[in-house]
Scaffold this active site. Sequence first.
Site, short mmCIF file in Angstrom:
data_model
loop_
_atom_site.label_atom_id
_atom_site.label_comp_id
_atom_site.label_asym_id
_atom_site.label_seq_id
_atom_site.Cartn_x
_atom_site.Cartn_y
_atom_site.Cartn_z
N HIS A 1 0.88 -1.01 0.12
CA HIS A 1 0.28 -0.18 -0.10
C HIS A 1 0.57 1.35 0.31
O HIS A 1 2.14 1.56 0.37
CB HIS A 1 -0.80 0.14 0.99
CG HIS A 1 -2.33 0.78 0.60
ND1 HIS A 1 -2.05 2.67 1.43
CD2 HIS A 1 -3.65 0.54 0.52
CE1 HIS A 1 -2.66 3.19 0.92
NE2 HIS A 1 -3.77 2.24 0.76
N GLU B 1 -7.45 -5.34 -0.19
CA GLU B 1 -8.44 -5.63 -1.18
C GLU B 1 -8.15 -7.53 -0.98
O GLU B 1 -9.25 -8.03 -1.64
CB GLU B 1 -7.44 -5.48 -2.49
CG GLU B 1 -7.77 -4.19 -2.26
CD GLU B 1 -8.60 -4.04 -3.80
OE1 GLU B 1 -8.12 -4.68 -4.76
OE2 GLU B 1 -9.89 -3.13 -3.42
#
Length: 393
Positions: free
Chosen positions: A278, A331
Amino acid sequence: MPDTAQVTTSTDGRVSADAPPGLEGVVVAHTQIGDVRGLEGFYHYRQYDAIELNRRRSLEDVWHLFFRGHLPDRAERDAFTREIAEHRVLPGDLTPFLGQVAATDPFDPMTALRTAISFTAQRSGFRSWLDISPEQLYDNAMQISAQTPVLLAALYRLHSGQEPVPPDPDLSAAANYLYMLSGQRPDAQRVWALERYLVSTIDHGFNSSTFTARVIASTGADIGSAVTGAIGALSGPLHGGAPSRVLEMLDDIGSPDRAEAWVRAAVGRGDRIMGFGHRVYKGKDPRSALLREVADTVGGPTAEFAMAVEDTIVRVLAEEKPGRALNANVEFYAGVVMDACGIPRELFTPTFASSRVIGWCAHVLEQVSGNRLIRPSARYDGEAPPQPVPPAD
Ligand code: ACO
């Protein structure tokens, strides 16, 4: 491009700055909607911890917080719930158009949703926010946020050769979405699980699609344009397009004992492991931790498999990519939770859009309240101009 911002003086004497690639760490706006503290693994919606809010409040309450600036009391909740239900009703003559979009081959639900939202905004007469009142813009924002899941479910059913199921005004947002997809009343655990996912993804700092929406809104464009552009930004695998790829990866890995070799081979080929890493979180992504709990509660073989391989993937990534702090992002468990709720894979990313649209619209409302056109610069580093224009052949 330089690695860090550099303040320089341009040829016209104005002070400017070269931002780092990807605008990483650059503050481009002030907001009261929320923020992410990556190092702490913390994000918040307005003044509340987003995870605590998610555990204690409904999607509708959080939506109220985004649009009205505070959590509703009982009377406000009832009024807001009625307002959402009224806004869910699609303009009457939309079905033939949706049927045409749904019949497009190949059918990509995210592209279809983008097209349907653009058409709905046009059909509903959305105009530049410079030409309408703040109340009309708020109304447009409510309509587009309420109708996004309705359009998505209708497109999916039409594509599958089924009639759309109209929303039920007595159902919550999460329950309605499952109901409009299947035509069946969903069970309470699925509604709870999906609602946790939807609330967790409403907003997340100045992510790419939110920035896109604000850039478009800053030009004075209608809110339909801002949401359509944001959907385009969200569709990319580096942003919102990863959850279905996570399940494909889990399928491909096949069994926990194959995970280590699979990840090493993928990283060796230079592939990205979907659902990991991320830009902002360098520790745990709190959304991933919450959704892991949800996946654990809902159970099922996919959830068990994902939980079994997460640690292996993190360990192998730490060995193969030392110092990058690559952990599971939202996700990774998003796909697992949506799968457990019975949502088809091709709808994972557009389902993400169906909650993020609330965040986009809140950001558009905030942008226009103190607008300044977002118009940065680029440093030209091509061949020195002006070169003589060669004569045409
Ligand atoms: N798998 C393998 N290596 C990775 C991964 C990954 N998932 N993520 C980052 N890296 C590596 C890169 O290869 C790079 O290595 P290098 O220094 O040897 O070149 C290093 O880590 C840094 O990568 P960047 O791309 O600079 O990091 P950035 O902050 O831009 O990346 C991103 C963030 C795009 C999310 C990235 O981690 C990624 O591609 N993840 C996979 C896709 C994904 O899960 N997307 C959903 C994100 S969550 C969301 O948007 C809602």
